[in-house]
Motif scaffolding. Structure first.
Motif, PDB file in Angstrom:
ATOM      1  N   UNK A 186     -15.497 -62.824  -5.204  1.00 16.69           N
ATOM      2  CA  UNK A 186     -14.087 -62.434  -5.126  1.00 16.69           C
ATOM      3  C   UNK A 186     -13.206 -63.471  -4.428  1.00 16.69           C
ATOM      4  N   UNK A 187     -13.834 -64.412  -3.698  1.00 19.38           N
ATOM      5  CA  UNK A 187     -13.033 -65.397  -2.959  1.00 19.38           C
ATOM      6  C   UNK A 187     -13.292 -66.838  -3.393  1.00 19.38           C
ATOM      7  N   UNK A 188     -14.185 -67.066  -4.314  1.00 19.97           N
ATOM      8  CA  UNK A 188     -14.386 -68.411  -4.881  1.00 19.97           C
ATOM      9  C   UNK A 188     -14.493 -68.270  -6.389  1.00 19.97           C
ATOM     10  N   UNK A 189     -13.630 -68.976  -7.115  1.00 18.41           N
ATOM     11  CA  UNK A 189     -13.628 -68.829  -8.553  1.00 18.41           C
ATOM     12  C   UNK A 189     -13.099 -70.081  -9.219  1.00 18.41           C
ATOM     13  N   UNK A 190     -13.313 -70.123 -10.541  1.00 18.66           N
ATOM     14  CA  UNK A 190     -12.866 -71.246 -11.358  1.00 18.66           C
ATOM     15  C   UNK A 190     -11.452 -70.986 -11.848  1.00 18.66           C
ATOM     16  N   UNK A 191     -10.710 -72.060 -12.100  1.00 16.16           N
ATOM     17  CA  UNK A 191      -9.324 -71.904 -12.547  1.00 16.16           C
ATOM     18  C   UNK A 191      -9.210 -71.143 -13.863  1.00 16.16           C
ATOM     19  N   UNK A 192     -10.257 -71.149 -14.665  1.00 21.63           N
ATOM     20  CA  UNK A 192     -10.228 -70.429 -15.937  1.00 21.63           C
ATOM     21  C   UNK A 192     -10.129 -68.920 -15.747  1.00 21.63           C
ATOM     22  N   UNK A 193     -10.287 -68.434 -14.520  1.00 18.73           N
ATOM     23  CA  UNK A 193     -10.196 -67.006 -14.209  1.00 18.73           C
ATOM     24  C   UNK A 193      -8.917 -66.659 -13.456  1.00 18.73           C
ATOM     25  N   UNK A 194      -7.974 -67.578 -13.361  1.00 22.61           N
ATOM     26  CA  UNK A 194      -6.870 -67.511 -12.414  1.00 22.61           C
ATOM     27  C   UNK A 194      -6.130 -66.176 -12.393  1.00 22.61           C
ATOM     28  N   UNK A 195      -5.480 -65.806 -13.476  1.00 26.45           N
ATOM     29  CA  UNK A 195      -4.585 -64.650 -13.437  1.00 26.45           C
ATOM     30  C   UNK A 195      -5.343 -63.351 -13.164  1.00 26.45           C
ATOM     31  N   UNK A 196      -6.502 -63.209 -13.759  1.00 26.75           N
ATOM     32  CA  UNK A 196      -7.295 -61.994 -13.515  1.00 26.75           C
ATOM     33  C   UNK A 196      -7.734 -61.901 -12.064  1.00 26.75           C
ATOM     34  N   UNK A 197      -8.156 -63.021 -11.496  1.00 20.96           N
ATOM     35  CA  UNK A 197      -8.615 -63.027 -10.112  1.00 20.96           C
ATOM     36  C   UNK A 197      -7.473 -62.750  -9.134  1.00 20.96           C
ATOM     37  N   UNK A 198      -6.295 -63.281  -9.439  1.00 21.87           N
ATOM     38  CA  UNK A 198      -5.149 -63.027  -8.568  1.00 21.87           C
ATOM     39  C   UNK A 198      -4.845 -61.537  -8.510  1.00 21.87           C
ATOM     40  N   UNK A 199      -4.863 -60.908  -9.684  1.00 24.02           N
ATOM     41  CA  UNK A 199      -4.569 -59.473  -9.728  1.00 24.02           C
ATOM     42  C   UNK A 199      -5.614 -58.653  -8.985  1.00 24.02           C
ATOM     43  N   UNK A 200      -6.840 -59.155  -8.905  1.00 27.12           N
ATOM     44  CA  UNK A 200      -7.912 -58.403  -8.267  1.00 27.12           C
ATOM     45  C   UNK A 200      -8.206 -58.812  -6.840  1.00 27.12           C
ATOM     46  N   UNK A 201      -7.299 -59.582  -6.231  1.00 25.63           N
ATOM     47  CA  UNK A 201      -7.559 -60.047  -4.861  1.00 25.63           C
ATOM     48  C   UNK A 201      -7.576 -58.879  -3.878  1.00 25.63           C
ATOM     49  N   UNK A 202      -8.451 -58.960  -2.850  1.00 26.65           N
ATOM     50  CA  UNK A 202      -8.549 -57.882  -1.857  1.00 26.65           C
ATOM     51  C   UNK A 202      -7.234 -57.631  -1.124  1.00 26.65           C
ATOM     52  N   UNK A 203      -6.444 -58.683  -0.921  1.00 27.89           N
ATOM     53  CA  UNK A 203      -5.172 -58.539  -0.209  1.00 27.89           C
ATOM     54  C   UNK A 203      -4.020 -58.853  -1.149  1.00 27.89           C
TER      55      UNK A 203
END
Length: 453
Positions: A186-203
């Motif tokens: 949840x805190x280290x990811x590839x740029x290819x996951x950007x928008x989805x990961x931003x929406x799922x951030x813990x904070x």
């Protein structure tokens, strides 16, 4: 655990593995080719795509990001300007043609170009199975030991089904690359996951991001995070003194022309290497000048105002593997000239560390042993993108995308030559299948003649 359905042995002329822009362009070229006067009988084709729906870099569809190639380098224009599948046709259908003209730009928004691709893909919905992963391929040999068909095993909804084809076209795209030892979390990811990961951030109010990389994606990610999270610090870490400018000048861009593919294909290995050394700055680890200038203006403005949020760590790298827990990720940034280390606590580390071509041999299975290789173990690929094989393998294996970069040059993994390449493969497929039909007809006539004697 997966089940297995009854095999489907209906034979199609062409089976496409992957349905991104490359095989979409091929589907268009085949449809237009068989619709032209004097063409052979229509070719039957079906495609299998592992994604649940059509998508092209969907997680990098940043709102204001633009394409890096002209809108004319679409799915069809360079091959057939009269095609109903051009970007101009799409604009006309959407009622935006005049608005686009008034915008006076060759480079549409990436979101808009993605909508164009989806618009085109919708017209082939009956020829594509989404959510379908190819898990194996095997030869179908005649009694005389000649392989004229290939069985392709597809996994969909937990069920395996086998489909038979006379030719296969692999267009499996690129795979994201993370540095050794770094895993997704949840805190280290590839740029290819950007928008989805931003929406799922813990904070929902992150305080600090670290972005690793020096190419276009890295710069876009840094800019997007800096703009979207107005109170967050963004630390860009790059091994160079700064972002390097992409050479998109008129002469340099000729390296992406169809004639350049001919030149590259015919060149010796030494000349091919020179091609890459001379022109890598047209595509690899480079950034559009406008974006570089925009990021620099932000850094300068914040320096003037005394509130720095965007930090560019030049000539630097992350030291070791970031240590992540439920609350944050700890990183160490090493300044290479002095080995000075800066320790940071961040909400997330985004790796814009590039992609690699998928390995066709991983899918080919036992067919791989019939494929010829070069001195470095890479597949030998003809000018028509067909893999060179032993004489006993008559079924064609064609490659699209970056897996042909060693034979066809820099444009292999890009949109620049996609329309022309699709036409070349479609022509090769039609010629091969026409010859095969002629052979079958002659064999049948010979057999009937022998029976009458």
């Amino acid at each position: 655990m997966t089940g297995r359905s009854a095999d489907n042995t209906d034979t199609v002329d062409i089976l496409g593995i992957g349905f991104g822009p490359a095989n979409l362009a091929l589907a268009i070229a085949m449809r237009e080719g068989t619709a032209s006067p004097g063409s052979a009988a229509p070719l039957s084709a079906h495609f299998y795509e592992k994604k649940p729906e059509f998508g092209w870099h969907r997680e990098m569809l940043i709102e204001d990001a633009t394409m890096q190639v002209s809108f004319l380098k679409d799915l069809a224009t360079v091959r057939n300007p009269m095609s109903p599948f051009t970007f101009v046709s799409y604009l006309h259908t959407r009622g935006r043609l005049l608005d686009f003209m008034n915008n006076k730009s060759f480079f549409p928004l990436r979101v808009e170009f993605h909508d164009y691709l989806e618009w085109a893909a919708e017209k082939f919905a009956d020829q594509v199975d989404y959510g379908s992963s190819v898990v194996g391929m095997s030869p179908v040999a005649d009694p005389d030991g000649i392989t004229r068909c290939i069985d392709v095993e597809v996994l969909r909804n937990g069920m395996r089904r086998t489909h038979r084809a006379r030719h296969v076209v692999l267009a499996t795209g690129l795979e994201p690359v993370l540095p050794p030892g770094v895993g997704r979390s949840p805190r280290t990811w590839h740029s290819s996951e950007l928008l989805r990961r931003i929406e799922g951030m813990p904070s929902d109010k992150p305080q600090r991001f670290v972005v690793v990389g020096a190419g276009q994606s890295a710069a876009e990610v840094a800019g997007h995070l800096h703009e979207r999270f107005a109170d967050a610090q963004v630390h860009a870490v790059l091994s160079r003194y700064g972002y390097s400018v992409a050479d998109d000048s008129a002469f340099a861009n000729q390296v992406f022309d169809p004639t350049a593919v001919d030149h590259y294909f015919e060149a010796t290995p030494e000349i091919k290497q020179l091609f890459f050394e001379y022109h890598a700055n047209t595509n690899y680890s480079v950034v559009d000048l406008d974006l570089i200038q925009d990021l620099y203006r932000r850094v300068y403005r914040e320096g003037v105002m005394g509130r720095r949020r965007l930090h560019v760590h030049s000539v630097s790298r992350l030291r070791g593997v970031p240590e992540a827990n439920a609350d944050a990720v700890q990183v160490e940034i090493e300044f290479l000239p002095t080995s000075e280390v800066t320790a940071l606590t961040a909400d997330a580390v985004v790796y814009a560390t590039g992609y690699r071509a998928g390995d066709p041999l991983a899918l080919l299975g036992p067919l791989g042993s019939s494929c010829k290789r070069d001195e470095q173990g890479r597949l030998q690929v003809g000018r028509d993108y067909r893999v060179a094989t032993e004489e006993t393998l008559k079924a064609g294996i064609y490659l699209q995308g970056p897996s042909t970069e060693h034979t066809h040059g820099l444009s292999s993994g890009l949109l620049s030559n996609i329309a022309v390449r699709a036409g070349e493969i479609a022509d090769a497929l039609e010629a091969s299948l026409t010859a095969e039909r002629h052979r079958s007809t002659e064999e049948l006539r010979a057999h009937e003649s022998a029976m009458r004697r």
